[in-house]
Design a protein around this motif. Sequence first.
Motif, PDB file in Angstrom:
ATOM      1  N   LEU A  38      -8.236  -3.148   4.957  1.00  8.77           N
ATOM      2  CA  LEU A  38      -7.987  -3.142   3.632  1.00  8.77           C
ATOM      3  C   LEU A  38      -6.620  -3.504   3.233  1.00  8.77           C
ATOM      4  O   LEU A  38      -5.789  -2.916   4.061  1.00  8.77           O
ATOM      5  CB  LEU A  38      -8.527  -1.877   2.959  1.00  8.77           C
ATOM      6  CG  LEU A  38      -8.353  -2.079   1.462  1.00  8.77           C
ATOM      7  CD1 LEU A  38      -9.471  -2.657   0.840  1.00  8.77           C
ATOM      8  CD2 LEU A  38      -8.641  -0.477   0.928  1.00  8.77           C
ATOM      9  N   TYR A  39      -6.296  -4.300   2.424  1.00  7.97           N
ATOM     10  CA  TYR A  39      -4.730  -4.439   2.107  1.00  7.97           C
ATOM     11  C   TYR A  39      -4.540  -4.161   0.279  1.00  7.97           C
ATOM     12  O   TYR A  39      -5.400  -4.314  -0.415  1.00  7.97           O
ATOM     13  CB  TYR A  39      -4.491  -5.862   2.305  1.00  7.97           C
ATOM     14  CG  TYR A  39      -4.688  -6.149   3.803  1.00  7.97           C
ATOM     15  CD1 TYR A  39      -3.560  -5.930   4.520  1.00  7.97           C
ATOM     16  CD2 TYR A  39      -5.663  -7.058   3.988  1.00  7.97           C
ATOM     17  CE1 TYR A  39      -3.829  -6.422   5.908  1.00  7.97           C
ATOM     18  CE2 TYR A  39      -6.091  -7.487   5.125  1.00  7.97           C
ATOM     19  CZ  TYR A  39      -4.853  -7.215   6.322  1.00  7.97           C
ATOM     20  OH  TYR A  39      -5.209  -7.486   7.638  1.00  7.97           O
ATOM     21  N   LEU A  40      -3.279  -3.697   0.159  1.00  3.78           N
ATOM     22  CA  LEU A  40      -2.870  -3.682  -1.329  1.00  3.78           C
ATOM     23  C   LEU A  40      -1.692  -4.441  -1.125  1.00  3.78           C
ATOM     24  O   LEU A  40      -0.454  -3.971  -0.919  1.00  3.78           O
ATOM     25  CB  LEU A  40      -3.069  -2.399  -1.550  1.00  3.78           C
ATOM     26  CG  LEU A  40      -2.410  -2.119  -3.220  1.00  3.78           C
ATOM     27  CD1 LEU A  40      -3.586  -2.616  -4.200  1.00  3.78           C
ATOM     28  CD2 LEU A  40      -2.310  -0.679  -3.270  1.00  3.78           C
ATOM     29  N   GLN A  41      -1.504  -5.468  -1.794  1.00  2.00           N
ATOM     30  CA  GLN A  41      -0.014  -6.329  -2.110  1.00  2.00           C
ATOM     31  C   GLN A  41       0.452  -5.752  -3.310  1.00  2.00           C
ATOM     32  O   GLN A  41      -0.453  -6.102  -4.409  1.00  2.00           O
ATOM     33  CB  GLN A  41      -0.631  -7.981  -2.122  1.00  2.00           C
ATOM     34  CG  GLN A  41       0.753  -8.622  -2.495  1.00  2.00           C
ATOM     35  CD  GLN A  41       1.958  -8.607  -1.381  1.00  2.00           C
ATOM     36  OE1 GLN A  41       1.303  -8.517  -0.261  1.00  2.00           O
ATOM     37  NE2 GLN A  41       3.158  -8.074  -1.666  1.00  2.00           N
ATOM     38  N   MET A  42       1.579  -4.985  -3.234  1.00  2.00           N
ATOM     39  CA  MET A  42       2.250  -4.518  -4.624  1.00  2.00           C
ATOM     40  C   MET A  42       3.489  -5.451  -4.735  1.00  2.00           C
ATOM     41  O   MET A  42       4.245  -5.498  -3.949  1.00  2.00           O
ATOM     42  CB  MET A  42       2.396  -3.293  -4.356  1.00  2.00           C
ATOM     43  CG  MET A  42       1.161  -2.298  -3.818  1.00  2.00           C
ATOM     44  SD  MET A  42       1.436  -0.554  -3.550  1.00  2.00           S
ATOM     45  CE  MET A  42       2.721  -0.475  -2.438  1.00  2.00           C
ATOM     46  N   ASN A  43       3.262  -5.806  -6.294  1.00  2.00           N
ATOM     47  CA  ASN A  43       4.591  -6.690  -6.532  1.00  2.00           C
ATOM     48  C   ASN A  43       5.152  -6.020  -7.957  1.00  2.00           C
ATOM     49  O   ASN A  43       4.446  -5.060  -8.320  1.00  2.00           O
ATOM     50  CB  ASN A  43       4.256  -8.065  -6.684  1.00  2.00           C
ATOM     51  CG  ASN A  43       3.687  -8.825  -5.714  1.00  2.00           C
ATOM     52  OD1 ASN A  43       4.212  -8.692  -4.465  1.00  2.00           O
ATOM     53  ND2 ASN A  43       2.608  -9.665  -5.848  1.00  2.00           N
ATOM     54  N   SER A  44       6.296  -6.456  -8.113  1.00  2.84           N
ATOM     55  CA  SER A  44       7.028  -6.060  -9.137  1.00  2.84           C
ATOM     56  C   SER A  44       7.113  -4.277  -9.172  1.00  2.84           C
ATOM     57  O   SER A  44       6.708  -3.830 -10.475  1.00  2.84           O
ATOM     58  CB  SER A  44       6.467  -6.531 -10.451  1.00  2.84           C
ATOM     59  OG  SER A  44       6.725  -7.965 -10.338  1.00  2.84           O
ATOM     60  N   LEU A  45       7.258  -3.940  -8.164  1.00  3.19           N
ATOM     61  CA  LEU A  45       7.205  -2.396  -8.235  1.00  3.19           C
ATOM     62  C   LEU A  45       8.356  -1.691  -9.009  1.00  3.19           C
ATOM     63  O   LEU A  45       9.410  -2.316  -9.154  1.00  3.19           O
ATOM     64  CB  LEU A  45       7.596  -1.816  -6.813  1.00  3.19           C
ATOM     65  CG  LEU A  45       6.176  -2.092  -5.820  1.00  3.19           C
ATOM     66  CD1 LEU A  45       6.678  -2.087  -4.131  1.00  3.19           C
ATOM     67  CD2 LEU A  45       4.984  -1.276  -6.019  1.00  3.19           C
ATOM     68  N   GLN A  88      13.221  -1.122  -3.624  1.00 10.93           N
ATOM     69  CA  GLN A  88      13.914  -1.171  -4.761  1.00 10.93           C
ATOM     70  C   GLN A  88      13.002  -1.541  -5.924  1.00 10.93           C
ATOM     71  O   GLN A  88      11.863  -2.295  -5.597  1.00 10.93           O
ATOM     72  CB  GLN A  88      15.224  -1.936  -4.725  1.00 10.93           C
ATOM     73  CG  GLN A  88      16.321  -1.374  -4.015  1.00 10.93           C
ATOM     74  CD  GLN A  88      17.531  -1.952  -3.817  1.00 10.93           C
ATOM     75  OE1 GLN A  88      17.571  -3.296  -4.212  1.00 10.93           O
ATOM     76  NE2 GLN A  88      18.752  -1.406  -3.643  1.00 10.93           N
ATOM     77  N   ALA A  89      13.300  -1.209  -7.165  1.00 11.19           N
ATOM     78  CA  ALA A  89      12.571  -1.578  -8.191  1.00 11.19           C
ATOM     79  C   ALA A  89      12.584  -3.243  -8.240  1.00 11.19           C
ATOM     80  O   ALA A  89      13.419  -3.644  -8.049  1.00 11.19           O
ATOM     81  CB  ALA A  89      13.190  -1.140  -9.256  1.00 11.19           C
ATOM     82  N   GLY A  90      11.374  -3.965  -8.443  1.00 13.09           N
ATOM     83  CA  GLY A  90      11.379  -5.066  -8.536  1.00 13.09           C
ATOM     84  C   GLY A  90      10.907  -5.724  -7.307  1.00 13.09           C
ATOM     85  O   GLY A  90      10.494  -6.752  -7.153  1.00 13.09           O
ATOM     86  N   GLY A  91      10.808  -4.992  -6.016  1.00  8.71           N
ATOM     87  CA  GLY A  91      10.387  -5.319  -4.851  1.00  8.71           C
ATOM     88  C   GLY A  91       9.046  -5.200  -4.717  1.00  8.71           C
ATOM     89  O   GLY A  91       8.211  -4.934  -5.560  1.00  8.71           O
ATOM     90  N   SER A  92       8.586  -5.699  -3.454  1.00  8.94           N
ATOM     91  CA  SER A  92       7.188  -5.699  -3.227  1.00  8.94           C
ATOM     92  C   SER A  92       6.874  -5.112  -1.729  1.00  8.94           C
ATOM     93  O   SER A  92       7.602  -4.990  -0.811  1.00  8.94           O
ATOM     94  CB  SER A  92       6.829  -7.290  -2.972  1.00  8.94           C
ATOM     95  OG  SER A  92       6.761  -7.917  -4.295  1.00  8.94           O
TER      96      SER A  92
END
Length: 120
Positions: free
Chosen positions: A78-85, A13-17
Amino acid sequence: QVQLVESGGDLVQAGGSLRLSCAASGSAFSNNGMGWYRQGPGQQREWVASITSGGATAYADSVKGRFTISRDNTKHTLYLQMNSLGPEDTAVYFCNLRLTRLGRPPFDYWGQGTQVTVSS
């Protein structure tokens, strides 16, 4: 030769990570720059973030401040941390390894992609 396998994509959901991972094999992982690209529905593939072999990072303006790229050279991952999606982040995310070759232009290896879908 290099093989890259992405994982971690999901419906969120929007706002998630989410945290995406890219496992690399068959290469000198720590000696090469890596990055993340994404391609949304009906859109061109765009660069998201990169990290050099020395750990220097760069981000596209669209994700700067929200995404963090990192690498674990011990785990060859390799990582990609995604916040505030947000919905605009919906795309297939691709892992990239840029192989630098002495006397040749760099060569890009790509993973198969992992789907990230962000709902409002």
